[in-house]
Design a protein around this motif. Structure first.
Motif, PDB file in Angstrom:
ATOM      1  N   LYS A  72       0.822  -1.212   0.000  1.00 28.63           N
ATOM      2  CA  LYS A  72       0.000   0.000   0.000  1.00 28.63           C
ATOM      3  C   LYS A  72       0.853   1.257   0.000  1.00 28.63           C
ATOM      4  N   ARG A 128     -11.922  -2.522  -9.108  1.00 30.38           N
ATOM      5  CA  ARG A 128     -11.431  -1.393  -8.311  1.00 30.38           C
ATOM      6  C   ARG A 128     -11.364  -0.108  -9.135  1.00 30.38           C
ATOM      7  N   GLY A 129     -11.896  -0.155 -10.346  1.00 30.02           N
ATOM      8  CA  GLY A 129     -11.985   1.070 -11.135  1.00 30.02           C
ATOM      9  C   GLY A 129     -10.807   1.350 -12.039  1.00 30.02           C
TER      10      GLY A 129
ATOM     11  N   MET B   1     -19.028   3.284  -7.450  1.00 29.32           N
ATOM     12  CA  MET B   1     -18.434   1.923  -7.357  1.00 29.32           C
ATOM     13  C   MET B   1     -16.989   2.036  -6.911  1.00 29.32           C
ATOM     14  N   THR B   2     -16.304   3.017  -7.479  1.00 27.72           N
ATOM     15  CA  THR B   2     -14.886   3.192  -7.136  1.00 27.72           C
ATOM     16  C   THR B   2     -14.719   3.598  -5.677  1.00 27.72           C
ATOM     17  N   ASN B   5     -15.370   0.729  -3.376  1.00 30.92           N
ATOM     18  CA  ASN B   5     -14.268  -0.224  -3.370  1.00 30.92           C
ATOM     19  C   ASN B   5     -13.082   0.309  -2.586  1.00 30.92           C
ATOM     20  N   ARG B   6     -12.835   1.615  -2.706  1.00 26.65           N
ATOM     21  CA  ARG B   6     -11.704   2.179  -1.983  1.00 26.65           C
ATOM     22  C   ARG B   6     -11.947   2.058  -0.478  1.00 26.65           C
ATOM     23  N   ILE B   8     -13.687  -0.207   0.959  1.00 21.73           N
ATOM     24  CA  ILE B   8     -13.473  -1.608   1.331  1.00 21.73           C
ATOM     25  C   ILE B   8     -11.997  -1.843   1.564  1.00 21.73           C
ATOM     26  N   CYS B   9     -11.172  -1.316   0.673  1.00 21.36           N
ATOM     27  CA  CYS B   9      -9.737  -1.482   0.833  1.00 21.36           C
ATOM     28  C   CYS B   9      -9.301  -0.929   2.173  1.00 21.36           C
TER      29      CYS B   9
END
Lengths: 180, 280
Positions: A72, A128-129, B1-2, B5-6, B8-9
């Protein structure tokens, strides 16, 4: 290797994005490919080093017999975990960790290859885009890998080999324009 | 959506941190300085296997069911390695290091983070063939007791033997590799004479102290799993554990550079990542 030799030399010296590459190699391979490509290219090409910070404008090749992971904090980690789908390095491992580290700021590109490695990882990049690209199977030495990726993922662009370099440059320019 | 997801990360990063803290506080195993990308991969694999909905459920299980730790610990350790991995490295040992070791009356060797012992048996075989085994005292350590158990048994998957045989030969071995094991039930059982001079012991590179006076330390492809801070601590620990002139052998993509200790070592082999502790 042929695909890389077609694409990488087209990138100009000031290409600002980092590129991470996994190629299925025999465990005994040395860093010949990195040296060879570095000489042919304007961008810097080197083998990825343990805990190395990812820098723009550098092309990192995975060393043979290791997996490459992206942390990360945008450094690189190596691993000797078991092969994934018989591959070490595994494209999926790189793609999945890169997707988690970069999210939508990522381009995943699947090139010629003889297995389905990379399809699962490309799917996560899409989720994830990130931008998903696949080499047009018709232009590939082995169409197995690109076809598997296309079957698994709703790929954004399918590009003939000869046009991939120009496409990447176009994206990079657009990205630079957005930043400034 | 992005954005979702971020999130979630990021939430998963927090959950992983909490899981590691829980394991550290409750069970005194400290994985907080391991490479996070590795740990996340392993945790996610375990999530799928165990059918937890998320890492928080796993955290709950770890806290309230101590037996679950026996499931998780192997996930976090490096369990499987190869015999004679990087054959040229073993060739270099035969060529350049064995002659030096022969000048000592006795030698002490430490395999740090030995996992299931493949490297230990590789070196035992090499030392026997070079006539040094009887004057060697070998220590094989790992924090994972299950791995140590496997290392003590010296039983490996017969399917891997072909690869090991090839590695052995490319590493300079000229005898019949099959003489070192008996095959049965899909397993290769390595001869117990290969562990006569080996002491298997629990040792944790994160928390434990130096293991003294070694002529040679093997720690190959273990440091890649640690973050920079832990890696540097461990190199310092190895420095303290070596005699002057003692050898530290790392994995082919590892080094002592940037550890803060690089000037205490001379580079014996840049290609094979073999370092020698400077005298004085």
């Amino acid at each position: 290797m042929h695909a890389l030799s077609e694409i990488l030399p087209t990138l100009p010296q000031n290409f600002s994005l980092p590129i991470l590459i996994v190629q299925h190699l025999s465990p005994a391979s040395d860093d010949y490919l990195a040296t060879y490509l570095d000489e042919k290219c304007e961008v810097k090409v080197k083998e990825a080093d343990e805990k190395e910070k990812i820098e723009g404008g550098v092309v990192y090749l995975v060393p043979a017999n290791y997996h490459l992971l992206v942390e990360k904090d945008k450094t690189l980690s190596l691993s000797v975990d078991s092969p994934v789908n018989f591959a070490r390095p595994s494209i999926d491992v790189l793609f999945e960790t890169a997707a988690e580290a970069y999210g939508s700021n990522l381009i995943g590109l699947v090139l010629t290859g003889a297995s389905a490695d990379g399809s699962r990882g490309l799917k996560l990049i899409k989720e994830r885009g990130g931008l998903t690209l696949v080499q047009d199977p018709k232009t590939a030495e082995s169409e197995v890998m690109p076809k598997a990726a296309i079957a698994e993922v709703d790929v954004d662009h399918i590009i003939p080999l000869s046009e991939i370099g120009a496409f990447l440059i176009k994206i990079e320019r657009a990205n630079n324009a957005k930043q400034n | 959506m992005t954005e979702m997801n971020r999130e979630i990360c990021d939430n998963e990063d927090i959950e992983l941190e909490l899981l590691l803290q829980a394991i550290k506080i409750k069970y005194s195993y400290d994985f907080t300085n391991y490479s996070r990308a590795h740990l996340m991969r392993r945790v996610k694999n375990r999530l799928q296997e165990s059918k937890f909905a998320n890492i928080s459920e796993m955290l709950h299980k770890v806290l309230y069911d101590p037996s679950f730790l026996d499931v998780l610990l192997p996930d976090f350790s490096i369990c499987v390695s190869d015999m004679f991995r990087d054959p040229p490295f073993f060739q270099e040992i035969r060529l350049s290091i064995i002659p030096i070791l022969k000048t000592y009356p006795s030698i002490k060797i430490w395999h740090a983070g030995c996992a299931s012992g493949e490297e230990v048996y590789s070196m035992s075989i090499l030392l026997k063939e070079e006539g040094l085994y009887s004057k060697a005292q070998i220590y094989a350590t790992d924090f994972n007791e299950a791995s140590l158990g496997k290392a003590k048994d010296g039983v490996y998957d017969l399917n891997r033997i072909k690869n090991y045989t090839s590695n052995y030969q490319k590493g300079g071995g000229s005898q019949s590799f099959a003489d070192y094991y008996t095959a049965g039930y899909n397993a290769a059982i390595f001869d117990k004479s290969l562990r006569e001079r080996v002491v298997f012991a629990k040792h944790n590179l994160v928390t434990d102290s130096a293991f003294g006076e070694m002529h040679m330390i093997f720690c190959r492809n273990v440091l890649i799993y640690f973050d920079k801070k832990l890696k540097n601590r461990v190199i310092g620990l190895f420095l303290d554990s070596l005699v002057g002139g003692g050898f530290l052998c790392l994995g082919s993509k590892e080094s002592v550079l940037f550890s803060g200790y690089e000037d205490r070592f001379e580079v014996f082999s840049e290609t094979h990542k073999i370092y020698r502790k400077k005298l004085g």
